[in-house]
Write a protein that holds these residues in place. Structure first.
Motif, PDB file in Angstrom:
ATOM      1  N   ALA A  84      -7.802  -2.404   9.512  1.00  0.00           N
ATOM      2  CA  ALA A  84      -6.910  -1.360   9.607  1.00  0.00           C
ATOM      3  C   ALA A  84      -5.687  -1.095   8.797  1.00  0.00           C
ATOM      4  CB  ALA A  84      -6.260  -1.066  11.114  1.00  0.00           C
ATOM      5  N   LEU A  85      -5.384  -2.274   8.427  1.00  0.00           N
ATOM      6  CA  LEU A  85      -4.237  -2.409   6.798  1.00  0.00           C
ATOM      7  C   LEU A  85      -4.890  -1.802   6.030  1.00  0.00           C
ATOM      8  CD1 LEU A  85      -2.803  -5.914   8.369  1.00  0.00           C
ATOM      9  CD2 LEU A  85      -1.325  -3.414   8.379  1.00  0.00           C
ATOM     10  N   THR A  86      -6.149  -2.522   5.777  1.00  0.00           N
ATOM     11  CA  THR A  86      -6.427  -2.491   4.031  1.00  0.00           C
ATOM     12  C   THR A  86      -6.643  -0.576   3.885  1.00  0.00           C
ATOM     13  OG1 THR A  86      -7.541  -4.408   4.032  1.00  0.00           O
ATOM     14  CG2 THR A  86      -8.471  -2.648   2.776  1.00  0.00           C
ATOM     15  N   ALA A  87      -7.353  -0.027   5.325  1.00  0.00           N
ATOM     16  CA  ALA A  87      -7.944   1.773   5.380  1.00  0.00           C
ATOM     17  C   ALA A  87      -6.031   1.958   5.221  1.00  0.00           C
ATOM     18  CB  ALA A  87      -7.993   2.271   6.915  1.00  0.00           C
ATOM     19  N   GLN A  88      -4.997   1.991   5.813  1.00  0.00           N
ATOM     20  CA  GLN A  88      -3.984   2.322   5.550  1.00  0.00           C
ATOM     21  C   GLN A  88      -2.905   2.022   3.620  1.00  0.00           C
ATOM     22  OE1 GLN A  88      -1.044   0.805   8.228  1.00  0.00           O
ATOM     23  NE2 GLN A  88      -1.570   2.679   9.786  1.00  0.00           N
ATOM     24  N   LEU A  89      -3.481   0.706   3.360  1.00  0.00           N
ATOM     25  CA  LEU A  89      -3.085   0.952   2.065  1.00  0.00           C
ATOM     26  C   LEU A  89      -3.380   1.795   0.789  1.00  0.00           C
ATOM     27  CD1 LEU A  89      -3.213  -3.615   1.595  1.00  0.00           C
ATOM     28  CD2 LEU A  89      -1.110  -1.637   1.773  1.00  0.00           C
ATOM     29  N   MET A  90      -5.435   1.775   1.715  1.00  0.00           N
ATOM     30  CA  MET A  90      -5.887   2.867   0.750  1.00  0.00           C
ATOM     31  C   MET A  90      -5.379   4.509   1.123  1.00  0.00           C
ATOM     32  SD  MET A  90      -9.982   1.325   0.001  1.00  0.00           S
ATOM     33  CE  MET A  90      -9.528   0.781   1.944  1.00  0.00           C
ATOM     34  N   ALA A  91      -5.407   5.137   2.510  1.00  0.00           N
ATOM     35  CA  ALA A  91      -5.508   6.086   2.275  1.00  0.00           C
ATOM     36  C   ALA A  91      -4.160   6.046   2.599  1.00  0.00           C
ATOM     37  CB  ALA A  91      -6.021   6.140   3.690  1.00  0.00           C
ATOM     38  N   ASN A  92      -3.085   5.618   3.267  1.00  0.00           N
ATOM     39  CA  ASN A  92      -1.634   6.227   3.087  1.00  0.00           C
ATOM     40  C   ASN A  92      -0.382   5.721   1.873  1.00  0.00           C
ATOM     41  OD1 ASN A  92      -2.042   7.023   5.380  1.00  0.00           O
ATOM     42  ND2 ASN A  92      -1.259   5.731   6.655  1.00  0.00           N
ATOM     43  N   ALA A  93      -0.891   4.468   1.300  1.00  0.00           N
ATOM     44  CA  ALA A  93      -0.271   3.645   0.148  1.00  0.00           C
ATOM     45  C   ALA A  93      -0.867   4.303  -1.256  1.00  0.00           C
ATOM     46  CB  ALA A  93       0.409   2.947   0.114  1.00  0.00           C
ATOM     47  N   GLY A  94      -1.927   4.904  -1.496  1.00  0.00           N
ATOM     48  CA  GLY A  94      -2.738   5.383  -2.211  1.00  0.00           C
ATOM     49  C   GLY A  94      -2.868   4.168  -3.164  1.00  0.00           C
ATOM     50  N   MET A  95      -3.713   3.544  -2.696  1.00  0.00           N
ATOM     51  CA  MET A  95      -3.433   1.343  -3.697  1.00  0.00           C
ATOM     52  C   MET A  95      -5.099   1.417  -3.428  1.00  0.00           C
ATOM     53  SD  MET A  95      -3.109  -2.256  -2.289  1.00  0.00           S
ATOM     54  CE  MET A  95      -0.769  -2.156  -2.728  1.00  0.00           C
ATOM     55  N   ASN A  96      -5.161   0.903  -5.248  1.00  0.00           N
ATOM     56  CA  ASN A  96      -6.709   0.969  -5.902  1.00  0.00           C
ATOM     57  C   ASN A  96      -7.095  -0.260  -4.625  1.00  0.00           C
ATOM     58  OD1 ASN A  96      -8.409  -1.563  -7.281  1.00  0.00           O
ATOM     59  ND2 ASN A  96      -8.008   0.944  -8.684  1.00  0.00           N
ATOM     60  N   PRO A  97      -7.844   0.413  -4.767  1.00  0.00           N
ATOM     61  CA  PRO A  97      -9.643   0.457  -3.564  1.00  0.00           C
ATOM     62  C   PRO A  97      -9.711  -1.283  -3.501  1.00  0.00           C
ATOM     63  CG  PRO A  97     -10.146   2.267  -3.701  1.00  0.00           C
ATOM     64  CD  PRO A  97      -9.256   1.534  -4.759  1.00  0.00           C
ATOM     65  N   LEU A  98      -9.871  -1.399  -5.298  1.00  0.00           N
ATOM     66  CA  LEU A  98     -10.787  -3.115  -5.154  1.00  0.00           C
ATOM     67  C   LEU A  98      -8.775  -3.828  -4.793  1.00  0.00           C
ATOM     68  CD1 LEU A  98     -11.584  -5.440  -6.871  1.00  0.00           C
ATOM     69  CD2 LEU A  98     -11.219  -5.062  -8.558  1.00  0.00           C
ATOM     70  N   LEU A  99      -7.853  -3.857  -5.457  1.00  0.00           N
ATOM     71  CA  LEU A  99      -6.601  -4.358  -4.975  1.00  0.00           C
ATOM     72  C   LEU A  99      -6.463  -4.283  -3.530  1.00  0.00           C
ATOM     73  CD1 LEU A  99      -3.989  -5.687  -5.811  1.00  0.00           C
ATOM     74  CD2 LEU A  99      -3.517  -3.362  -5.981  1.00  0.00           C
ATOM     75  N   ALA A 100      -6.555  -3.435  -2.686  1.00  0.00           N
ATOM     76  CA  ALA A 100      -6.188  -3.331  -1.179  1.00  0.00           C
ATOM     77  C   ALA A 100      -7.393  -4.063  -0.729  1.00  0.00           C
ATOM     78  CB  ALA A 100      -6.794  -1.667  -0.923  1.00  0.00           C
ATOM     79  N   VAL A 101      -8.230  -4.573  -1.138  1.00  0.00           N
ATOM     80  CA  VAL A 101      -9.939  -5.731  -0.245  1.00  0.00           C
ATOM     81  C   VAL A 101      -9.127  -6.945  -0.730  1.00  0.00           C
ATOM     82  CG1 VAL A 101     -12.129  -6.335  -0.591  1.00  0.00           C
ATOM     83  CG2 VAL A 101     -11.267  -3.657  -0.630  1.00  0.00           C
ATOM     84  N   LEU A 102      -9.355  -7.341  -1.767  1.00  0.00           N
ATOM     85  CA  LEU A 102      -8.303  -8.611  -1.983  1.00  0.00           C
ATOM     86  C   LEU A 102      -7.176  -8.438  -1.015  1.00  0.00           C
ATOM     87  CD1 LEU A 102      -8.441  -7.991  -5.840  1.00  0.00           C
ATOM     88  CD2 LEU A 102     -10.040  -9.635  -4.027  1.00  0.00           C
ATOM     89  N   ILE A 103      -6.137  -8.072  -1.093  1.00  0.00           N
ATOM     90  CA  ILE A 103      -5.054  -7.566  -0.051  1.00  0.00           C
ATOM     91  C   ILE A 103      -5.450  -8.081   1.004  1.00  0.00           C
ATOM     92  CG2 ILE A 103      -3.506  -7.132   0.939  1.00  0.00           C
ATOM     93  CD1 ILE A 103      -2.710  -5.519  -2.217  1.00  0.00           C
ATOM     94  N   GLY A 104      -6.622  -7.968   1.766  1.00  0.00           N
ATOM     95  CA  GLY A 104      -7.208  -7.128   2.855  1.00  0.00           C
ATOM     96  C   GLY A 104      -7.436  -8.464   3.359  1.00  0.00           C
ATOM     97  N   VAL A 105      -8.264  -9.571   2.165  1.00  0.00           N
ATOM     98  CA  VAL A 105      -9.356 -10.460   2.464  1.00  0.00           C
ATOM     99  C   VAL A 105      -8.270 -11.866   2.385  1.00  0.00           C
ATOM    100  CG1 VAL A 105     -11.354 -11.634   1.890  1.00  0.00           C
ATOM    101  CG2 VAL A 105     -11.407  -9.261   2.470  1.00  0.00           C
ATOM    102  N   VAL A 106      -7.682 -11.933   1.167  1.00  0.00           N
ATOM    103  CA  VAL A 106      -7.614 -12.788   0.526  1.00  0.00           C
ATOM    104  C   VAL A 106      -6.224 -13.242   1.243  1.00  0.00           C
ATOM    105  CG1 VAL A 106      -6.289 -14.391  -1.412  1.00  0.00           C
ATOM    106  CG2 VAL A 106      -8.932 -12.417  -1.701  1.00  0.00           C
ATOM    107  N   VAL A 107      -4.926 -12.193   1.368  1.00  0.00           N
ATOM    108  CA  VAL A 107      -4.003 -12.108   2.194  1.00  0.00           C
ATOM    109  C   VAL A 107      -4.330 -11.541   3.840  1.00  0.00           C
ATOM    110  CG1 VAL A 107      -1.217 -11.357   2.103  1.00  0.00           C
ATOM    111  CG2 VAL A 107      -2.420 -11.110   0.317  1.00  0.00           C
TER     112      VAL A 107
END
Length: 324
Positions: A84-107
């Motif tokens: 959910a947090l990763t999806a929000q980073l991509m859909a709402n914050a417009g973050m690069n998908p690769l960076l969002a996934v890295l944050i979602g997994v690693v962080v």
């Protein structure tokens, strides 16, 4: 000079070596006989493996908690919250998908695992109690963050890459699960910290006397569990092209079943990563096969529960030799 007598091959030896693959073979044969025209097709078998990827990833993380003689009931909620947090980073914050996934997994995944491990070591409470509590907390956070609504509008590139197929043949979720399993196999078999987890699960006091830092390795095990659950969350939102607040509800049971049916011991110190993968496939085969023969989902849960009890019972009686 006396010759050494060859040890008799017993059912205990057979169960220790081939139980998981035997169960998988039996399930495939049974459903293949019941639905030969549809179950044994190449497309359906690939579908089973793809659908099993989430269970496998959750099971790989759960494996490390069970390896220590504990359990992690929060994996499904970790999967949902990270997704959910990763999806929000991509859909709402417009973050690069690769960076969002890295944050979602690693962080996100690692921090949740770190929290679980810290609470277990700091309080001295059983992991069952700690992760039962964090399971409820994390699921509540999912509802709060998403307002109990699906997060949609994910970039098409993300869904196509993570939820798509490599060369239009191999589903990427399968590759994610297999690569993760390969890395963890190397970790547990080749690296000292991985082998230390087996020693810690076998006998924590002896491991402590041997110089193994119990708290650090416990936290490490739960961090791995959190990261694997977060990976499952990435695969899930990619396949659905959205993050559902109820995603993964009840999947902690599938994860535990995959580990135990895969030959790991609930008493700790025993288990292998490849067998967890097969255990996850067994769950997928059962779900797919029962759906094909028109069995209600209620009976599917009944089948899973019976299989789990059987696996633990057989481990209790026939897995004793592995601990001697």
């Amino acid at each position: 000079m006396k010759t050494l007598e060859k040890k008799k091959f017993t059912f205990t030896d057979y169960w220790d070596r081939y139980s998981t693959i035997t169960i998988l073979a039996i399930m495939i044969i049974v459903f293949g006989i019941l639905r030969p025209e549809s179950f044994l097709t190449s497309s359906n078998l690939i579908k089973i493996v793809e659908q099993s990827s989430i269970t496998i990833l959750l099971g790989l993380g759960e494996f490390f908690a069970i390896l220590l003689g504990g359990i992690d009931l929060s994996v499904s909620s970790t999967m949902a919250l990270s997704g959910a947090l990763t999806a929000q980073l991509m859909a709402n914050a417009g973050m690069n998908p690769l960076l969002a996934v890295l944050i979602g997994v690693v962080v996100f995944g690692a921090i949740i695992g770190l929290l679980n491990g810290f609470l277990v070591t700091a309080t001295g409470l059983p992991p069952f109690i700690i992760t039962l509590g964090t399971q409820a907390i994390l699921r509540s956070l999912v509802y709060i963050i998403t307002d109990a609504r699906a997060v949609s509008g994910l970039p098409a590139s993300f869904s196509k890459v993570v939820g798509g197929k490599l060369f239009d043949v191999i589903p990427v979720p399968i590759l994610v699960a297999l690569v993760t399993a390969a890395i963890l196999t190397i970790f547990t078999s080749k690296l000292q910290c991985g082998r230390n987890l087996y020693a810690l699960g076998g006998n924590a006091q002896s491991a402590w006397y041997a110089g193994i830092t119990v708290k650090k390795h416990t936290i490490l095990a739960f961090c791995i569990s959190g990261v694997c659950a977060a990976l499952a969350g990435m695969v899930n939102i990619a396949r659905l092209a959205a993050a559902e607040p109820n995603a993964g509800t009840g999947y902690e049971t599938y994860a535990i079943e995959a580990v135990i049916i895969g030959g790991a011991s609930f008493f700790g110190g025993i288990g292998k990563i490849p067998k967890v993968v097969i255990g996850g496939l067994i769950i997928g085969v059962i779900n797919n096969g029962l759906n094909m023969v028109g069995v209600s989902s209620y009976y599917q849960q009944l089948a899973m529960g019976c299989l789990l009890i059987l696996a633990v019972t057989l481990d209790r009686f026939f897995g004793a030799s592995r601990k001697n």
